[in-house]
Design an enzyme around this catalytic site. Structure first.
Site, PDB file in Angstrom:
ATOM      1  N   GLU A 102      -0.092  -0.827   5.866  1.00  0.00           N
ATOM      2  CA  GLU A 102       1.000  -0.296   6.673  1.00  0.00           C
ATOM      3  C   GLU A 102       0.861   1.207   6.811  1.00  0.00           C
ATOM      4  O   GLU A 102       1.092   1.777   7.873  1.00  0.00           O
ATOM      5  CB  GLU A 102       2.351  -0.641   6.035  1.00  0.00           C
ATOM      6  CG  GLU A 102       3.530  -0.554   6.995  1.00  0.00           C
ATOM      7  CD  GLU A 102       4.143   0.831   7.100  1.00  0.00           C
ATOM      8  OE1 GLU A 102       4.880   1.089   8.063  1.00  0.00           O
ATOM      9  OE2 GLU A 102       3.886   1.675   6.215  1.00  0.00           O
TER      10      GLU A 102
ATOM     11  N   ASP B  68       0.851  -1.195   0.000  1.00  0.00           N
ATOM     12  CA  ASP B  68       0.000   0.000   0.000  1.00  0.00           C
ATOM     13  C   ASP B  68       0.887   1.246   0.000  1.00  0.00           C
ATOM     14  O   ASP B  68       2.040   1.216   0.453  1.00  0.00           O
ATOM     15  CB  ASP B  68      -0.978   0.013   1.186  1.00  0.00           C
ATOM     16  CG  ASP B  68      -0.294   0.008   2.547  1.00  0.00           C
ATOM     17  OD1 ASP B  68       0.748  -0.654   2.686  1.00  0.00           O
ATOM     18  OD2 ASP B  68      -0.797   0.669   3.471  1.00  0.00           O
TER      19      ASP B  68
HETATM   20 ZN   LIG Z   1       6.819   2.154   4.159  1.00  0.00          ZN
END
Ligand SMILES: [Zn+2]
Length: 384
Positions: free
Chosen positions: A139, A73
């Site tokens: 994340e 992501d």
């Molecule tokens: Zn990163």
């Protein structure tokens, strides 16, 4: 030889802004399946959060087991008209690849993939030991449906790891500058002081919490929390906002709040820091000031992967390719290494950190080639 630049371009073209998968995990799954990895795609969800796709892929059944961790992501591109090269086009100009995620961290994932494909091919499809990829799509967001849950799921399925390398961008200036061998812990809180509202011209009839909070903040910051350790700087409490919300000039407010964050080193625990801050506030407040601290839940504990054979081996591989001896650092914000450290020793090494989250995020294609060589050297040493 696998081409890390081509893989990085394909990954950047997947618009995987958190929480979207954007085709990035599907691409990695195809590449790894083709190389003989067993690939699992797992989606995690919980109430109030977006469901997130994750990927785990492994080749080999023997020890030692090296896990390569990362996230596909990316943060949003922001105003796309400010980009010289469109954020998801993966254009190359003068040896530089542009796109969201170029350094954070699709570029490093592409390098790990290319290095793994080459290593597995050279081993005739049967590497010594086991190599795995643990890749999340959560994340850059709140990180609750990603690495933390994937590790629990893997533990439930009997997976164990000996070491892990997370591919976050770690190098301040040049590839080979820096390995992260730990991270500080993080704890947020709000200091709340309650007073008595009243007319500003009659302060004797009121109790102004602005006076109280100013003196308590001063007391909290009067002495350093500690003086740092061999691998960590001093723990630090930083006030980030003072809020009274009072729009009236002739009113003494009833309450004042001050938000703060503590970054702490390996001499500290969350509990001991909370107690220390509360002790400082209580001493300054005596019986004059009514206060409390609202502590936020946190999953960011301090950790250190102490220098030793694993860290030396990685430093050696970096030196072999770049000629540089990397600094062993614990600086910077938190990362998913905070979850991995509960399962095996983990270090972080990736691309340059300057371009993270920026408009026109970019990476030198030469760095992608060099990082691939470093990872490949690491695999050879680790399994050799
Ligand atoms: Zn990163």
């Amino acid at each position: 030889m696998a081409d890390p630049v081509a893989l990085a371009r394909e990954l950047i073209r997947c618009p995987s802004v958190t929480p979207a998968e954007g085709g990035a995990l599907a691409l990695i799954g195809r590449v790894l399946t083709g190389a003989g990895f067993k690939v699992n795609r797992v989606t995690f969800a919980e109430p109030g959060t977006d469901p997130i796709e994750n990927l785990y892929a492994r080749i080999g059944t023997q020890a030692p087991h090296l896990m390569l961790a990362g996230h596909t992501d990316v943060v949003p591109p922001g105003d796309e008209t400010k980009w010289t090269h469109p954020p998801f086009a993966a254009e190359i100009a003068d040896g530089v690849l542009y796109g969201r995620g170029a350094v954070d961290m699709k570029g490093a994932i592409a390098c790990k993939l290319a290095a793994a494909l080459d290593y597995v091919a050279a081993a005739g499809g049967k590497p010594k030991g086991s190599l795995s990829f643990l890749i999340t799509g959560d994340e850059e967001g709140i990180a609750v449906n990603g690495t933390i849950k994937l590790l629990e799921w893997l533990a439930d399925h009997g997976e164990t790891f000996d070491h892990a390398i997370l591919g976050e961008p770690t190098n301040p200036e040049k590839l080979g500058d820096m390995i992260k061998i730990g991270r500080r812990g993080s704890q947020n809180g709000t200091l709340v002081v309650t007073g008595t509202q009243g007319h500003v011209a009659y302060p004797e009839l009121a109790d102004n919490p602005v006076r109280g909070i100013a003196s308590l903040m001063g007391a909290v910051n009067a002495e350093p929390l500690d003086h740092g350790t061999e691998h960590f700087g001093a723990s630090n409490l930083e006030f980030t906002s003072i809020d009274v919300g009072n729009k009236t000039v002739n009113l003494i407010p009833a309450e004042a709040r001050a938000r703060f964050n503590i970054r702490f080193n390996d001499t500290r625990s969350r509990e001991d820091l909370r107690a220390e801050v509360e002790r400082r506030v209580a001493r300054a407040a005596e019986n004059r000031i009514r206060w409390r601290i609202d502590w936020e839940p946190s999953n960011a504990d301090v950790f250190l992967t102490a220098p030793g054979p694993f860290v030396d081996m990685i430093s050696g591989a970096i030196k072999e390719v770049t000629g540089l001896t990397p600094k062993l650092s614990t600086t910077g914000g938190t990362s998913d290494a905070r979850f991995i450290k509960d399962y095996c020793p983990v270090i972080e090494f990736g691309l340059l950190s300057q371009q993270m989250h920026k408009t026109d995020e970019h990476v030198a294609t030469a760095d992608l080639v060099a990082l691939t060589a470093i990872y490949r050297h690491i695999f050879e040493r680790y399994f050799g």
